[in-house]
Design a protein around this motif. Sequence first.
Motif, mmCIF file in Angstrom:
data_model
loop_
_atom_site.group_PDB
_atom_site.id
_atom_site.type_symbol
_atom_site.label_atom_id
_atom_site.label_comp_id
_atom_site.label_asym_id
_atom_site.label_seq_id
_atom_site.Cartn_x
_atom_site.Cartn_y
_atom_site.Cartn_z
ATOM 1 N N ALA A 619 0.833 -1.201 0.000
ATOM 2 C CA ALA A 619 0.000 0.000 0.000
ATOM 3 C C ALA A 619 0.867 1.251 0.000
ATOM 4 N N MET A 620 0.277 2.333 -0.488
ATOM 5 C CA MET A 620 0.975 3.616 -0.512
ATOM 6 C C MET A 620 0.784 4.343 0.820
ATOM 7 N N GLY A 621 1.851 4.917 1.326
ATOM 8 C CA GLY A 621 1.787 5.572 2.627
ATOM 9 C C GLY A 621 1.330 7.016 2.568
ATOM 10 N N ILE A 622 1.606 7.701 1.437
ATOM 11 C CA ILE A 622 1.257 9.118 1.345
ATOM 12 C C ILE A 622 -0.204 9.294 0.944
ATOM 13 N N ARG A 623 -0.603 8.656 -0.158
ATOM 14 C CA ARG A 623 -1.957 8.858 -0.664
ATOM 15 C C ARG A 623 -2.846 7.644 -0.464
ATOM 16 N N GLY A 624 -2.346 6.613 0.181
ATOM 17 C CA GLY A 624 -3.127 5.390 0.361
ATOM 18 C C GLY A 624 -4.255 5.568 1.364
ATOM 19 N N THR A 625 -5.384 4.914 1.099
ATOM 20 C CA THR A 625 -6.495 4.938 2.042
ATOM 21 C C THR A 625 -6.177 4.036 3.231
ATOM 22 N N GLN A 626 -6.896 4.258 4.314
ATOM 23 C CA GLN A 626 -6.696 3.447 5.515
ATOM 24 C C GLN A 626 -6.947 1.971 5.220
ATOM 25 N N VAL A 627 -7.939 1.721 4.369
ATOM 26 C CA VAL A 627 -8.285 0.341 4.043
ATOM 27 C C VAL A 627 -7.120 -0.366 3.375
ATOM 28 N N SER A 628 -6.566 0.255 2.335
ATOM 29 C CA SER A 628 -5.480 -0.380 1.597
ATOM 30 C C SER A 628 -4.279 -0.604 2.502
ATOM 31 N N GLN A 629 -3.999 0.325 3.393
ATOM 32 C CA GLN A 629 -2.839 0.194 4.270
ATOM 33 C C GLN A 629 -3.015 -0.927 5.282
ATOM 34 N N GLU A 630 -4.245 -1.139 5.763
ATOM 35 C CA GLU A 630 -4.460 -2.174 6.769
ATOM 36 C C GLU A 630 -4.531 -3.568 6.150
ATOM 37 N N VAL A 631 -5.016 -3.659 4.910
ATOM 38 C CA VAL A 631 -5.085 -4.950 4.231
ATOM 39 C C VAL A 631 -3.700 -5.407 3.784
ATOM 40 N N ALA A 632 -2.841 -4.455 3.435
ATOM 41 C CA ALA A 632 -1.552 -4.767 2.822
ATOM 42 C C ALA A 632 -0.574 -5.395 3.810
ATOM 43 N N ASP A 633 0.439 -6.046 3.234
ATOM 44 C CA ASP A 633 1.511 -6.632 4.033
ATOM 45 C C ASP A 633 2.609 -5.614 4.321
ATOM 46 N N MET A 634 2.743 -4.620 3.454
ATOM 47 C CA MET A 634 3.755 -3.593 3.657
ATOM 48 C C MET A 634 3.260 -2.261 3.107
ATOM 49 N N VAL A 635 3.813 -1.174 3.612
ATOM 50 C CA VAL A 635 3.393 0.175 3.238
ATOM 51 C C VAL A 635 4.637 0.972 2.821
ATOM 52 N N LEU A 636 4.548 1.648 1.674
ATOM 53 C CA LEU A 636 5.645 2.496 1.196
ATOM 54 C C LEU A 636 5.427 3.918 1.705
ATOM 55 N N LYS A 637 6.320 4.384 2.557
ATOM 56 C CA LYS A 637 6.162 5.726 3.109
ATOM 57 C C LYS A 637 6.331 6.799 2.045
ATOM 58 N N ASP A 638 7.128 6.511 0.995
ATOM 59 C CA ASP A 638 7.379 7.504 -0.045
ATOM 60 C C ASP A 638 6.633 7.224 -1.346
ATOM 61 N N ASP A 639 5.803 6.167 -1.372
ATOM 62 C CA ASP A 639 5.016 5.800 -2.564
ATOM 63 C C ASP A 639 5.885 5.513 -3.788
ATOM 64 N N ALA A 640 7.155 5.220 -3.609
ATOM 65 C CA ALA A 640 8.085 5.094 -4.732
ATOM 66 C C ALA A 640 8.255 3.646 -5.171
ATOM 67 N N PHE A 641 8.218 3.425 -6.489
ATOM 68 C CA PHE A 641 8.409 2.085 -7.038
ATOM 69 C C PHE A 641 9.814 1.566 -6.716
ATOM 70 N N ALA A 642 10.787 2.478 -6.671
ATOM 71 C CA ALA A 642 12.155 2.069 -6.369
ATOM 72 C C ALA A 642 12.247 1.405 -4.995
ATOM 73 N N SER A 643 11.380 1.825 -4.066
ATOM 74 C CA SER A 643 11.393 1.221 -2.733
ATOM 75 C C SER A 643 10.950 -0.234 -2.781
ATOM 76 N N ILE A 644 10.044 -0.564 -3.723
ATOM 77 C CA ILE A 644 9.605 -1.948 -3.873
ATOM 78 C C ILE A 644 10.773 -2.818 -4.296
ATOM 79 N N VAL A 645 11.525 -2.347 -5.288
ATOM 80 C CA VAL A 645 12.645 -3.136 -5.811
ATOM 81 C C VAL A 645 13.740 -3.276 -4.750
ATOM 82 N N MET A 646 13.947 -2.211 -3.961
ATOM 83 C CA MET A 646 14.893 -2.323 -2.862
ATOM 84 C C MET A 646 14.455 -3.413 -1.896
ATOM 85 N N ALA A 647 13.140 -3.463 -1.627
ATOM 86 C CA ALA A 647 12.618 -4.479 -0.715
ATOM 87 C C ALA A 647 12.746 -5.880 -1.307
#
Length: 864
Positions: A619-647
């Motif tokens: 889920a996205m941390g900046i513009r993500g809804t509460q629902v998406s953040q709670e359902v997700a396994d991880m949250v990107l604080k910066d909403d950046a795709f590069a953070s996914i690849v780092m993970a």
Amino acid sequence: MDFHPIATDELLRQFGTNPSAGVSPEKAEQLLAEHGPNELSATQRESLWLILLHQFMSPVIYLLLIAMGMSLFFREWLDAIAIAVVILLNALIGFIMEFQAEKAMDGLRQMTTQTARVLRGGKITEIPSTAIVPGDLLLLDAGDMVQADGRLLEATSLQADESALTGESLPVDKSPGELPEDTPLAERSNMVYKGTFIRNGNARVLVTSTGMKTELGHIAHLVAGAQKSATPLEKKLESFSKRLIGITVVIVILIFGAGVLNQVPILEMLKTSIALAVAAIPEGLPVVATLSLARGMIRMARQNVIVKKLSAVETLGATTVICTDKTGTLTENKMQVTEAQQPGATWKQSEEAPENDAFRLLRETAVLCNNAIIDGDKEIGDPIEVSLLQFADETGDNAEIIREGFKKLDEAPFNSDTRVMATLHQGEEQFRVSAKGATEDLLGYCTAIWKNGALAPLSDEDRQFWMAATEQLAASGLKTLGYAIREANDQPGEMLEELVFLGITGFMDPPRAGVKEVIRECHGAGIRVLMLTGDHPATAATIARQLDIVREGQKPVVTGRELEKAPEVWENAAVFARVSPKQKLDLVNGLQEDHHIVAMTGDGVNDAPALKKADIGIAMGIRGTQVSQEVADMVLKDDAFASIVMAVRQGRVIFTNIRRFIIFLLSCNLSELLVIGLVATFNIPFQLVAIQILFINLITDVFPAMALGFTEGDATVMQKHPRDPRKPILSRNGWTWIWVYAAVIGGSALGAAFTAEYFREGATDVMAANNVLFYTLILSQLLHALNMKEPREKFLGGPVMRNKYLIGSIFLSAGVTLLCLFIPPVAKALRLQMMPAIDWWLTLGFSVASLLVVRLLSGIFMRK
């Protein structure tokens, strides 16, 4: 039932609603009793005790519980306590993570706990949103959250933000009227939907659906029904545990049988066999795995990735497909003017701005026909209008100075009939009308065009040219606007007449910097990247081309409508536009059935079902809804795709480390099994006692194994294809090498003990041989940690040899073992005595020899 194609008169008749008075309060009460409250029904949640119980339902835990029971039976209290601590620690962590994830549906319900204004019995009444009923007339203004699905009866300059529901990145223009039956959800401009926001204008709406019958309620059904798959690590550990149990049972039975044949008392042999089984179980595995994953969570948190579930850390490393949203993840989520076209001239972003009257007038029009405000870092207003103010500043002008030179007198707001906005201003010498809107409609109000620094009549050829230019920009994925002005000495009575056409601009949400390189890295790592967006297909295709998402042989764009007609088209596509929540969920299901490990990103309510179903929901941390953040396994604080690849990179490193310490733990524990089994079977006098076995496990199973979990990755981590999720954590070849390692370590320890017993002066010293066996087994296992490296790495090279924690743990463990010799109570409990120098040399020599033999064998066979 779809309400968008039905005539409004027919809908009013079906619901029994008076268009000027609404439903009566009495009828509203009857409808509320019939349809129920306008809320998302609660799903049955598991009790806290059931969540806790689930933490113990794992073959690894079953194995440890058996080992703990055996330890208690034979009064090995320290061993039993250690195993109990491991079990409880893992259960506590798992309980906390699962309890947090189960709050997702609560977040979904909290989205709509507001009041609403309705027209009932001819009076405007404010009621709780839960009391809205089908047939109500709902009144909406800018800033309101829509509390029910409804059909527009009246609308003025209405724009709705439906990004959380459909994924559409820009506000959607809404207007009354009928639409074709096959119109997709994102294009139903005559409907408003529960959970979306009104960005501009006002409306009167006939409520058609409430509660779980709304589109938001449908998504709630999907979230509740989406079953989370077991993670690859959980599946692999389950398979590994079953195999380990089988191997242990077979060995114990063989040793028990051999002992009985050698006329060892059955009771004594039974005790020895059970002790062997306990020794074979790597009780350090769960806690070391937990600590390794937890360290990965901490490292990711430092780089803007918040991981909610431990198992998700490793699952990232197995990812074969990343399904990503476009807006804000691949792009900046910020509209920019990227191109401006005028008669005889074209400007593109990053070019110098033309210094002529035509471009100046277009820029001033973009600022004056505009209600947005930029106050420092705060941007207020429509994203398109905000970008126009930035466009003026970036091309050499100042929006505030332009506005100060023209006093605003009047405004004709944008509406669905004219599709044009116009403002009237008074300058120092003249009045000016500034207009912007859809090019086709704006040209209808124009009689002239600005050409070559002067006015010229607007011909039919001009109209055709600018319509073609607009369509060309739209086909390239840009949102377009046309601009016109009118200057007059006297205040005009009508703003939208006798306008002078100035040109058009194209807008785009540009790609994030560095994303193209990251996607290229994904392709190199064998990871398929799919873009799923609610945006227009042309916009999606443009971004995909700029980021090199579409690979050779793949279809550029598949729309939701195409996917609905032919679901198999997803197999050869990389970009999906106008897709519904159900289609996203089906796509994830299809990928998983094809044995892919799927990472899914999302920010809206519409993404929640697919986020929950995916192996990794992001889920996205900046513009993500509460629902998406709670359902997700991880949250990107910066909403950046590069953070996914780092993970993903970190996940691959962690899995490699988990595999390393599993091989290390098993080869060490099985070496003990071989030594104890051989000693017990052949009645060799220098047997290891239970307390010595426990000490060896404590020394080698904790610190070195834990340090292996801290090994860093190297440059080759993202140059390999993802491992096959169907393969076990240890292949047949891996098990073979574990037995080879165990045989070498066990053989070295027994060799040192036999040498110490038979090649010394005087009579056989059983205790001395026992001590040599004890110390050689420990030192051989500690040095064996250095063997957990890639075969092709240099002898002193690679991440393992650079792991300062591992080197430190080897010295620490060796030092603790040596220190025990000088503490009389500990030495007495461990049956230790001072050893002569020859025994120390034997211990050191055979231990180093085991390291060299393993390196030699792996160098010869593994390289092949």
